[in-house]
Design a protein around this motif. Structure first.
Motif, PDB file in Angstrom:
ATOM      1  N   GLU A 214     -14.852  32.967   1.645  1.00 34.55           N
ATOM      2  CA  GLU A 214     -16.154  33.093   0.972  1.00 34.55           C
ATOM      3  C   GLU A 214     -17.271  32.578   1.873  1.00 34.55           C
ATOM      4  O   GLU A 214     -18.352  33.149   1.943  1.00 34.55           O
ATOM      5  N   GLU A 215     -16.998  31.460   2.566  1.00 34.19           N
ATOM      6  CA  GLU A 215     -18.014  30.912   3.478  1.00 34.19           C
ATOM      7  C   GLU A 215     -18.328  31.919   4.573  1.00 34.19           C
ATOM      8  O   GLU A 215     -19.485  32.106   4.957  1.00 34.19           O
ATOM      9  N   PHE A 218     -20.544  34.621   3.333  1.00 34.63           N
ATOM     10  CA  PHE A 218     -21.916  34.129   3.186  1.00 34.63           C
ATOM     11  C   PHE A 218     -22.619  34.054   4.550  1.00 34.63           C
ATOM     12  O   PHE A 218     -23.725  34.562   4.727  1.00 34.63           O
ATOM     13  N   LEU A 219     -21.950  33.454   5.526  1.00 33.56           N
ATOM     14  CA  LEU A 219     -22.594  33.261   6.829  1.00 33.56           C
ATOM     15  C   LEU A 219     -22.841  34.604   7.525  1.00 33.56           C
ATOM     16  O   LEU A 219     -23.879  34.795   8.172  1.00 33.56           O
ATOM     17  N   ASN A 262     -26.778  24.645   3.141  1.00 29.58           N
ATOM     18  CA  ASN A 262     -25.873  23.586   2.646  1.00 29.58           C
ATOM     19  C   ASN A 262     -25.620  23.682   1.150  1.00 29.58           C
ATOM     20  O   ASN A 262     -24.491  23.527   0.697  1.00 29.58           O
ATOM     21  N   THR A 264     -25.673  26.235  -0.756  1.00 33.05           N
ATOM     22  CA  THR A 264     -24.771  27.338  -1.089  1.00 33.05           C
ATOM     23  C   THR A 264     -23.344  26.995  -0.693  1.00 33.05           C
ATOM     24  O   THR A 264     -22.395  27.228  -1.446  1.00 33.05           O
ATOM     25  N   ARG A 265     -23.198  26.423   0.498  1.00 33.99           N
ATOM     26  CA  ARG A 265     -21.828  26.100   0.938  1.00 33.99           C
ATOM     27  C   ARG A 265     -21.193  25.043   0.040  1.00 33.99           C
ATOM     28  O   ARG A 265     -19.999  25.106  -0.251  1.00 33.99           O
ATOM     29  N   ILE A 268     -19.861  26.793  -2.843  1.00 28.35           N
ATOM     30  CA  ILE A 268     -18.631  27.535  -2.514  1.00 28.35           C
ATOM     31  C   ILE A 268     -17.446  26.559  -2.476  1.00 28.35           C
ATOM     32  O   ILE A 268     -16.350  26.874  -2.945  1.00 28.35           O
ATOM     33  N   GLN A 269     -17.713  25.349  -1.950  1.00 32.01           N
ATOM     34  CA  GLN A 269     -16.638  24.346  -1.870  1.00 32.01           C
ATOM     35  C   GLN A 269     -16.039  24.022  -3.242  1.00 32.01           C
ATOM     36  O   GLN A 269     -14.898  23.623  -3.350  1.00 32.01           O
ATOM     37  N   ALA A 274     -18.924  33.369  -3.171  1.00 28.37           N
ATOM     38  CA  ALA A 274     -20.176  33.269  -2.421  1.00 28.37           C
ATOM     39  C   ALA A 274     -21.368  33.856  -3.175  1.00 28.37           C
ATOM     40  O   ALA A 274     -22.459  33.285  -3.165  1.00 28.37           O
TER      41      ALA A 274
END
Ligand code: PEP
Ligand code: MG
Length: 755
Positions: A214-215, A218-219, A262, A264-265, A268-269, A274
């Motif tokens: 998912e990260e 997103f990136l 940050n 958003t991440r 996700i964590q 995402a």
């Protein structure tokens, strides 16, 4: 005041859950009312209590622990009386109840107003002050307005879990959400939420296991947007001065900002996928801007939204590609297009729910043709929060249950089993006539707009098509179909059914049926330019259709022609004149073109009272009870708010039907009923009693109706009708008919079974 209200409602609507919504309410309202305390008590219908769910000013620890019975304390009195209570010293009031854990004795001035939605008290909104000074009338008016505005938002938020869900942590919910019946049937399954591309508000919550993946999604999306924006800046170099181009710099800055990346991440964590993590981060930013006093800065909220949409768009590419639909998919969305529906493997698709649209939306028609239950216009369904949840779709009554309680689930599971058994059993009736025990025969036809319906119509032994809605071939094109295109469509239909008859209705657009290439914008579309009114104003469209129909009928001669939305005699005269002209022109040199039988639809009150005059001009009468009910009862057939008032078994509708049949028969003309009532096994008995000559209905209902007709005598049906006409409301009539069916061992036919 309006501005304050708008801001509160906006924030509440954007809240992710009921808890957050309530906290926003108490904070904002306390400030706006200049009060020391603002609290919301919500109704726990299971426990029959009001629960303190949010407060600003009282001890926060008392949230969730303070409960008052329905007639307890001043809060209980507000709920019971369903009106505001405004006192300068609550402690003096005999109803006052003291909860030490709230610290309430410091706030004697009390104003409480009920929060009411669809006649249900959902809770009580309370403000209090330290001084013994009553709230002003203006203050009271403001609080009433806030409560009325918030009721919808609270009902919406509550639908995803309910108060007991919030308090007890279990999310079972046994009250249905109300929508419109889209396609008949009942299904139980797993929600799969679909949403339009790049609509942040429509992104559902979804838990994932592969956080790293998912990260990466997103990136990669962030990087792709950066490339897009740089390209935009390049393109603008020659057209925009540098200072205006700075706007894009702001975008690029936001894209690399710590808070966007940050936050958003971090989301996700926690296991959120995402798209939803991005949605929440963007909403957070938007709120910050939305709440700024400076109008220029407030407008920046739009830029943030835009950026969010761009990122989402990149993330969505290919998302659906690898998606595995559950075996019992219930497709849910604000707008479900035909193509989205078609993406689901047919064996997995069990039901459809849309928060917008009506029975005539494409997706409802498709669901009908595929024999899948559908509910449309379920406006209160919190689409973003129901993905993967257990759903019941009741397409008979237009009801949706989210995460239903076990008792509801069991009941519906029984209905689904019974329906399957019933359908198998009903097939035995396929080749038997629809005839009462005393020999009255009533041909049963199907309503259709699609050729796809015809296979099932044949399988169940329909005696023809009683209503072919020709607007569908018009709706699925980008322009008016040509005469030859229309001829082919009609010919296919006539050939597929021949030698049985097909009643083709001329174009009935307007109202809720729009053509994408012929937009009509009106304040009151159902009272405006629709049906015959449009086609008579556009003879070039009408004549092309008439010619196509007459030519399609050549050599087959199984077509009847039906004129919709007739409101006066002159319309029929004019339509007949144009028909004779088309016939005359075509006949010239072609013997095979014959003049078909022509019928008039009676679907507005004025036509009811002119039945005799209309009947003298045509060959048959067909009653459109959907519109007739809408116009007689003044209930918009597509408005879920008044859906419970829309009932074709209303005594007024029945009396109108009796009158139509009497008048038409006086002039020797047969009467058909082709609205939804024709497919209601309960109503079938009354229609037989009235002497209606034939019925046309959706495919799914035909064998049920046949089994009712075969179980009773026409004489008994006439007796029942007399009883029904003496009753004062549809509920009593429904009871009477249900009892009659049950006594005959046909209880399972009463649609849906769960009432
Ligand atoms: C009706 O109004 O009952 C009818 C059959 O027509 P439609 O539903 O297409 O408006
Ligand atoms: Mg109609």
């Amino acid at each position: 005041m309006l501005d304050i209200l708008r801001r509160i409602v906006q924030e509440v609507s954007a809240a992710r859950d009921l808890g957050q919504a309530l906290n926003i309410i108490v904070r904002r309202v306390r400030h706006a009312m200049d009060a020391d305390v603002c609290s919301v008590y919500l109704t726990d219908f299971d426990e029959q209590t009001y629960v303190l769910m949010a407060t600003e000013g009282l001890n926060p620890e008392s949230v969730g622990t303070v409960r008052l019975g329905f007639s307890e304390g001043l809060v209980g009195v507000v709920g019971m009386r369903e009106e505001p209570i405004n006192v300068d010293d609550a402690t003096e009031d005999p109803h006052y109840r003291y909860f030490p854990q709230t610290g309430e004795e410091h706030y004697p001035a009390f104003l409480g107003v009920p929060i009411v939605h669809s006649r249900k008290v959902l809770g009580v909104l309370v403000v209090q002050r330290r001084t013994t000074q009553k709230f002003t009338e203006n203050g009271e008016a403001l609080l009433v307005t806030v409560a009325a505005q918030l009721a919808g938002a609270i009902a919406h938020a509550e639908a995803s879990g309910g108060v007991s869900g919030l308090v007890n942590g279990n999310l079972h919910y046994s009250t249905p959400l109300v929508g419109l019946p889209g396609a008949p049937g009942v299904a139980i399954g797993t929600a799969v939420v679909v949403y339009p591309p790049a609509d942040l508000d429509a992104v559902p919550d979804r838990q994932v296991d592969d956080i790293a993946a998912e990260e990466a999604v997103f990136l990669a999306a962030i990087a792709a947007v950066r490339v897009d924006i740089n390209a935009l800046v390049q393109r603008m170099t020659n057209v925009l001065p540098a200072e205006d181009r700075a706007l894009f710099d702001a975008y690029l800055l936001m894209l690399s900002s710590d808070s966007l990346l940050n936050n958003t991440r971090q989301r996700i964590q926690t296991g959120q996928w995402a798209s939803a993590a991005l949605r929440d981060t963007i909403h957070e930013h938007v709120h910050v801007f939305d709440n700024m006093e400076d109008p220029y800065l407030r407008e920046r909220a739009e830029d943030v939204r835009d950026l969010g949409r761009r990122i989402l768009m990149h993330m969505q590419r290919g998302i659906r590609g690898g998606f595995k639909y559950p075996d019992d998919t219930i497709l849910i969305g604000d707008v479900i297009t035909a193509s989205v529906l078609a993406e689901v493997p047919p064996e997995c698709l069990k039901g459809v729910v849309s928060t917008r649209g009506s029975t005539t939306s494409h997706v409802a028609i498709l669901a009908h043709a595929l024999n899948i239950p559908a509910v449309m216009g379920a406006a209160d369904l919190p689409v973003g929060q129901v993905d993967s949840k257990n759903i019941i779709v009741d397409g008979y009554r237009g009801r949706v249950f989210v995460s239903p309680a076990k008792s509801v689930l069991d009941e519906y599971a029984r209905v689904v089993r019974e329906q399957a058994a019933l359908s198998a059993e009903l097939l035995n009736l396929r080749d038997l006539p629809a005839e009462t025990t005393d020999g009255v025969r009533l041909p049963l036809y199907v309503n259709t707009g699609l050729l796809a319906d015809l296979t099932s119509a044949r399988n169940i032994g329909a005696e023809g098509v009683g209503l072919y809605r020709t607007e569908f071939p018009f709706m699925i094109r980008e322009r008016f179909p040509s005469e030859e295109e229309q001829r082919q469509v009609y010919r296919n239909m006539l050939e597929a059914v021949a030698p049985k008859p097909v009643t083709m209705r001329t174009l009935d657009i307007g109202g809720d049926k729009a053509l994408p290439y012929f937009p009509i914008k009106e304040d009151n579309p159902f009272l405006g330019w629709r049906g015959m009114r449009i086609t008579l104003d556009h003879p070039e469209i009408f004549l092309v259709q008439l010619r196509a129909m007459l030519r399609a009928n050549s050599g087959l001669n199984n077509m009847k022609l039906l004129l919709p939305m007739i409101t006066n005699v002159a319309e029929v005269d004019e339509a007949l004149r144009l028909l004779r002209r088309a016939h005359h022109e075509l006949m010239d040199g072609d013997e095979s073109i014959v003049m078909p039988e022509v019928g008039v639809m009676i679907e507005v009150p004025s036509a009811v009272y002119q039945t005799a005059l209309l009947a003298q001009r045509v060959d048959f009468i067909s009653v459109g009870t959907n519109d007739l009910t809408q116009y007689l009862l003044a209930v918009d057939r597509n408005n879920p708010r008044v859906a419970n008032l829309f009932d074709a078994l209303h005594p007024a509708v029945l009396r109108a039907l009796v009158y139509i049949v009497e008048q038409a028969h006086l002039h020797g003309k047969p009467v058909s009923v082709c609205g939804e009532i024709g497919g209601d096994p309960l109503a079938a008995l009354l229609l037989v009693g009235m002497g209606v000559d034939n019925l046309s209905m959706n495919v799914a209902s035909l064998l049920r109706v046949k089994s009712v007709i075969r179980a009773f005598s026409a004489e008994y049906a006439r007796e029942l009708l007399q009883h029904a006409l003496d009753m004062e409301n549809p509920q009593m009539i429904r009871r009477l008919l249900t009892d009659a069916l049950q006594r005959q061992g046909l209880g399972a036919l009463v649609q849906s079974g769960v009432r």
